[in-house]
Design a protein around this motif. Sequence first.
Motif, PDB file in Angstrom:
ATOM      1  N   ALA A  61       5.483  23.543   5.290  1.00  0.00           N
ATOM      2  CA  ALA A  61       5.947  24.187   6.524  1.00  0.00           C
ATOM      3  C   ALA A  61       5.550  25.656   6.566  1.00  0.00           C
ATOM      4  O   ALA A  61       5.319  26.208   7.640  1.00  0.00           O
ATOM      5  CB  ALA A  61       7.454  24.030   6.664  1.00  0.00           C
ATOM      6  N   ALA A  62       5.431  26.292   5.411  1.00  0.00           N
ATOM      7  CA  ALA A  62       5.088  27.716   5.368  1.00  0.00           C
ATOM      8  C   ALA A  62       3.741  27.994   6.028  1.00  0.00           C
ATOM      9  O   ALA A  62       3.518  29.087   6.566  1.00  0.00           O
ATOM     10  CB  ALA A  62       5.077  28.205   3.924  1.00  0.00           C
ATOM     11  N   PHE A  63       2.835  27.015   6.021  1.00  0.00           N
ATOM     12  CA  PHE A  63       1.514  27.223   6.616  1.00  0.00           C
ATOM     13  C   PHE A  63       1.564  27.329   8.133  1.00  0.00           C
ATOM     14  O   PHE A  63       0.594  27.753   8.758  1.00  0.00           O
ATOM     15  CB  PHE A  63       0.557  26.104   6.190  1.00  0.00           C
ATOM     16  N   THR A  64       2.676  26.957   8.747  1.00  0.00           N
ATOM     17  CA  THR A  64       2.793  27.017  10.206  1.00  0.00           C
ATOM     18  C   THR A  64       3.588  28.223  10.689  1.00  0.00           C
ATOM     19  O   THR A  64       3.666  28.453  11.887  1.00  0.00           O
ATOM     20  CB  THR A  64       3.474  25.744  10.754  1.00  0.00           C
ATOM     21  N   ILE A  65       4.171  28.973   9.782  1.00  0.00           N
ATOM     22  CA  ILE A  65       4.998  30.126  10.163  1.00  0.00           C
ATOM     23  C   ILE A  65       4.084  31.326  10.393  1.00  0.00           C
ATOM     24  O   ILE A  65       3.444  31.816   9.464  1.00  0.00           O
ATOM     25  CB  ILE A  65       6.058  30.422   9.087  1.00  0.00           C
ATOM     26  N   PRO A  68       4.597  37.043   9.313  1.00  0.00           N
ATOM     27  CA  PRO A  68       4.505  37.270   7.861  1.00  0.00           C
ATOM     28  C   PRO A  68       5.876  37.442   7.198  1.00  0.00           C
ATOM     29  O   PRO A  68       6.105  36.918   6.107  1.00  0.00           O
ATOM     30  CB  PRO A  68       3.667  38.542   7.743  1.00  0.00           C
ATOM     31  N   ALA A  69       6.789  38.151   7.837  1.00  0.00           N
ATOM     32  CA  ALA A  69       8.112  38.369   7.251  1.00  0.00           C
ATOM     33  C   ALA A  69       8.892  37.055   7.157  1.00  0.00           C
ATOM     34  O   ALA A  69       9.535  36.776   6.130  1.00  0.00           O
ATOM     35  CB  ALA A  69       8.895  39.395   8.075  1.00  0.00           C
ATOM     36  N   GLN A  70       8.847  36.237   8.204  1.00  0.00           N
ATOM     37  CA  GLN A  70       9.543  34.952   8.168  1.00  0.00           C
ATOM     38  C   GLN A  70       8.906  34.006   7.162  1.00  0.00           C
ATOM     39  O   GLN A  70       9.598  33.274   6.458  1.00  0.00           O
ATOM     40  CB  GLN A  70       9.559  34.315   9.555  1.00  0.00           C
ATOM     41  N   ARG A  71       7.575  34.028   7.077  1.00  0.00           N
ATOM     42  CA  ARG A  71       6.861  33.167   6.129  1.00  0.00           C
ATOM     43  C   ARG A  71       7.242  33.551   4.695  1.00  0.00           C
ATOM     44  O   ARG A  71       7.521  32.698   3.857  1.00  0.00           O
ATOM     45  CB  ARG A  71       5.359  33.275   6.349  1.00  0.00           C
ATOM     46  N   HIS A  74      10.799  32.467   3.957  1.00  0.00           N
ATOM     47  CA  HIS A  74      10.828  31.012   3.803  1.00  0.00           C
ATOM     48  C   HIS A  74      10.300  30.607   2.434  1.00  0.00           C
ATOM     49  O   HIS A  74      10.939  29.831   1.715  1.00  0.00           O
ATOM     50  CB  HIS A  74      10.001  30.353   4.910  1.00  0.00           C
ATOM     51  N   LEU A  75       9.129  31.122   2.044  1.00  0.00           N
ATOM     52  CA  LEU A  75       8.538  30.734   0.761  1.00  0.00           C
ATOM     53  C   LEU A  75       9.400  31.158  -0.412  1.00  0.00           C
ATOM     54  O   LEU A  75       9.582  30.404  -1.362  1.00  0.00           O
ATOM     55  CB  LEU A  75       7.136  31.325   0.606  1.00  0.00           C
ATOM     56  N   ARG A  76       9.935  32.369  -0.355  1.00  0.00           N
ATOM     57  CA  ARG A  76      10.744  32.854  -1.485  1.00  0.00           C
ATOM     58  C   ARG A  76      12.011  32.023  -1.663  1.00  0.00           C
ATOM     59  O   ARG A  76      12.549  31.951  -2.751  1.00  0.00           O
ATOM     60  CB  ARG A  76      11.043  34.334  -1.336  1.00  0.00           C
ATOM     61  N   ILE A 102      -2.149  31.693   2.516  1.00  0.00           N
ATOM     62  CA  ILE A 102      -1.706  31.161   3.809  1.00  0.00           C
ATOM     63  C   ILE A 102      -2.181  32.055   4.952  1.00  0.00           C
ATOM     64  O   ILE A 102      -2.604  31.551   6.000  1.00  0.00           O
ATOM     65  CB  ILE A 102      -0.178  30.967   3.831  1.00  0.00           C
ATOM     66  N   ALA A 103      -2.145  33.371   4.756  1.00  0.00           N
ATOM     67  CA  ALA A 103      -2.626  34.282   5.801  1.00  0.00           C
ATOM     68  C   ALA A 103      -4.107  34.026   6.083  1.00  0.00           C
ATOM     69  O   ALA A 103      -4.527  34.007   7.250  1.00  0.00           O
ATOM     70  CB  ALA A 103      -2.399  35.735   5.383  1.00  0.00           C
TER      71      ALA A 103
END
Length: 146
Positions: A61-65, A68-71, A74-76, A102-103
Amino acid sequence: MRSGTGLACSGRFITINGASMIDRDRHRKLQQPSDPKVSSGSGEASMERQKTQAAFLNYLAAFTIVSPAQREAHLRSAVAETIAFSNPGVNGRGVDDLLTHIARFQQRFPGGRFRVNWLREQHGQILAEWTQLSEDGSELLTAHSY
């Protein structure tokens, strides 16, 4: 970071310890044990299986966020700080490397996402088939991770 959660990838293959890309619309549905595309079972083993599957889906799911701050947030909360991943031409370790990866994915495939076609778990490892989709929903490629 959730303790005991981690993910290691090698080439197109992903191994998960305790816990790259999913169509967010299908995310909640795939986590439900009643979905025939997600393996399920009973008791403690089933709970561990669901935990592993959910971690895989949260990683993807992180690849769709886009934010950058939300991603990052989410990942952390979804993967181990020491996550290791490898794709053709990319080897990384840690959340910071994954965020950079991801970026770059999002720059190369704006609006890109992944659809999980099926997902199975056995002994803490995932076997999945996924399709990468373009922004307009066109299928770009289908591959397997395990």
